[in-house]
Scaffold this motif. Structure first.
Motif, short mmCIF file in Angstrom:
data_model
loop_
_atom_site.label_atom_id
_atom_site.label_comp_id
_atom_site.label_asym_id
_atom_site.label_seq_id
_atom_site.Cartn_x
_atom_site.Cartn_y
_atom_site.Cartn_z
N UNK A 30 -32.42 47.43 40.17
CA UNK A 30 -33.34 48.24 39.45
C UNK A 30 -34.33 47.28 38.86
N UNK A 31 -33.91 46.20 37.91
CA UNK A 31 -34.71 45.44 37.42
C UNK A 31 -33.90 44.17 37.19
N UNK A 32 -34.63 42.78 36.98
CA UNK A 32 -33.89 41.57 36.87
C UNK A 32 -34.82 40.80 35.75
N UNK A 33 -34.35 39.81 35.12
CA UNK A 33 -35.20 38.94 34.55
C UNK A 33 -34.30 37.87 34.04
N UNK A 61 -33.07 54.76 36.55
CA UNK A 61 -31.95 55.13 37.18
C UNK A 61 -30.91 54.23 37.11
N UNK A 62 -30.92 52.99 36.14
CA UNK A 62 -29.81 52.25 36.29
C UNK A 62 -28.40 53.00 35.54
N UNK A 63 -27.47 52.43 36.35
CA UNK A 63 -26.02 52.81 35.84
C UNK A 63 -25.10 51.74 35.38
N UNK A 64 -25.58 50.62 35.36
CA UNK A 64 -24.77 49.11 35.11
C UNK A 64 -25.94 48.10 34.41
N UNK A 65 -25.51 47.43 33.57
CA UNK A 65 -26.23 46.44 33.13
C UNK A 65 -25.44 45.13 33.33
N UNK A 105 -22.24 46.26 31.27
CA UNK A 105 -22.37 47.60 30.42
C UNK A 105 -22.44 48.51 31.52
N UNK A 106 -21.73 49.80 31.39
CA UNK A 106 -21.84 50.81 32.16
C UNK A 106 -22.82 51.91 31.55
N UNK A 107 -23.20 52.59 32.23
CA UNK A 107 -24.23 53.73 31.79
C UNK A 107 -25.12 53.09 30.40
N UNK A 108 -26.09 52.13 30.59
CA UNK A 108 -26.74 51.25 29.70
C UNK A 108 -27.66 52.40 29.23
N UNK A 109 -28.65 52.17 28.32
CA UNK A 109 -29.76 52.65 27.89
C UNK A 109 -30.86 52.91 28.94
N UNK A 110 -31.53 53.89 29.14
CA UNK A 110 -32.46 53.78 30.26
C UNK A 110 -33.82 54.59 29.87
N UNK A 111 -34.01 54.55 28.55
CA UNK A 111 -35.34 55.03 27.87
C UNK A 111 -36.52 54.13 27.67
N UNK A 112 -36.30 53.00 28.40
CA UNK A 112 -37.44 51.91 28.23
C UNK A 112 -36.67 50.62 27.85
N UNK A 127 -25.92 24.37 21.59
CA UNK A 127 -27.16 23.45 21.82
C UNK A 127 -28.40 24.16 22.81
N UNK A 128 -28.05 25.26 23.36
CA UNK A 128 -28.77 25.82 24.20
C UNK A 128 -28.04 26.96 25.08
N UNK A 129 -29.07 28.14 25.35
CA UNK A 129 -28.24 28.96 26.34
C UNK A 129 -29.19 29.07 27.58
N UNK A 130 -28.55 29.77 28.68
CA UNK A 130 -29.57 30.09 29.87
C UNK A 130 -28.74 31.34 30.23
N UNK A 131 -29.41 32.48 30.55
CA UNK A 131 -28.76 33.66 31.25
C UNK A 131 -29.95 34.21 32.30
N UNK A 132 -29.09 35.28 33.10
CA UNK A 132 -29.60 36.12 33.83
C UNK A 132 -29.21 37.33 33.57
N UNK A 133 -30.24 38.40 33.73
CA UNK A 133 -29.69 39.96 33.49
C UNK A 133 -30.29 40.89 34.63
N UNK A 134 -29.33 41.65 35.08
CA UNK A 134 -29.90 42.62 36.16
C UNK A 134 -29.57 44.13 35.59
N UNK A 135 -30.11 45.02 36.19
CA UNK A 135 -29.63 46.58 36.00
C UNK A 135 -29.59 46.81 37.28
#
Length: 256
Positions: A30-33, A61-65, A105-112, A127-135
């Motif tokens: 659905x989305x990625x960042x 429409x996401x059901x998992x983050x 996370x199952x059934x994440x917030x989908x209101x924006x 000292x630092x972080x790097x991360x990728x996130x998808x729904x």
């Protein structure tokens, strides 16, 4: 029209439905960042004492983050990640040193758009972080299988066809990592504090053994982690047939 022909006519849509129901489900992204945050700045904002907040819209429409995290750190932790103030579950077996793991996370917030908060205040130094996130949508609850290994590669065996695999990589030294061939890159960075990291995903993965390999020249203390998430289960044709026959029986009963 006699009863037999009436039932045959009514059965046709059910037969068509059986054909649809027996098809394989598919997971959709659905989305990625992504983001990479070295512990620098004027003034400095130490990540071990200041949770990092990132805005992300999972989509209606996401059901998992899913979040993949790499970090340059010391101490015991743990890392706590929340989305819209609900904690994600760390996937057992994916935390291996600087490859800080896969979280979901199952059934994440989908209101924006909502806050994704990465809290590492349990560590001594970050000292630092790097991360990728998808729904994603079309996924079954939970996680299927996961792994973490020292080095450039890790292997796992998804049990269901058309799975979604998230992976991440971290190293203490080397050039900027390259994500596995054929995967969709979320991020790659040579500036996660004094470390390097990367994350990527692969969708539509076949059931069976899978080896995920990142590429980096001159790595040090490196590790790779991955987790597979299955598509939603679809009722077997036999189950759907029982439902169809039950509906026809009810129609016959009402016509008597």
């Amino acid at each position: 029209m006699n009863k037999t022909s009436t039932i045959a006519t009514l059965a046709a849509p059910f037969a068509s439905a059986l054909t649809i129901i027996s098809a394989q489900a598919a997971i959709s992204v659905v989305n990625a960042d992504f983001s990479g945050v070295p512990d620098t700045g004027s003034p400095a904002s130490p990540l071990e004492s200041n949770p990092y907040t990132f805005s992300f819209d999972a989509g209606a429409t996401a059901d998992k983050l899913i979040v993949a995290l790499s970090s340059e750190l010391s101490g015991s932790g743990p890392t706590v990640i929340k989305y819209n103030d609900v904690a994600l579950t760390p996937v057992t077996g994916t935390i291996n040193g600087k490859a800080q793991g896969i979280f979901y996370l199952d059934a994440p917030f989908t209101g924006g758009a909502a806050d994704l908060v990465i809290d590492m205040t349990g560590f001594n130094v970050v000292n630092g972080i790097g991360f990728g996130v998808t729904s994603i949508s079309g996924s079954a609850a939970g996680v299927d299988v996961a792994s973490a290994s020292a080095g450039l590669s890790t292997s796992l065996t998804p049990s269901v066809a058309d799975s979604f695999v998230m992976s991440n990589y971290a190293s203490n030294a080397g050039d900027v990592p390259t994500v596995p061939s054929g995967h969709t890159q979320l991020y790659t960075s040579g500036n996660i504090g004094s470390a390097d990291g990367a994350a990527a995903y692969l969708n539509g993965v076949a059931a069976g053994p899978l080896t995920i390999t990142y590429v980096q020249t001159g790595p040090s203390s490196n590790a790779t982690a991955a987790a597979a998430f299955s598509p939603s289960a679809i009722p077997e044709p036999s189950s759907a047939a029982l439902l169809a026959l039950g509906g026809l029986a009810l129609i016959r009963r009402r016509r008597h």
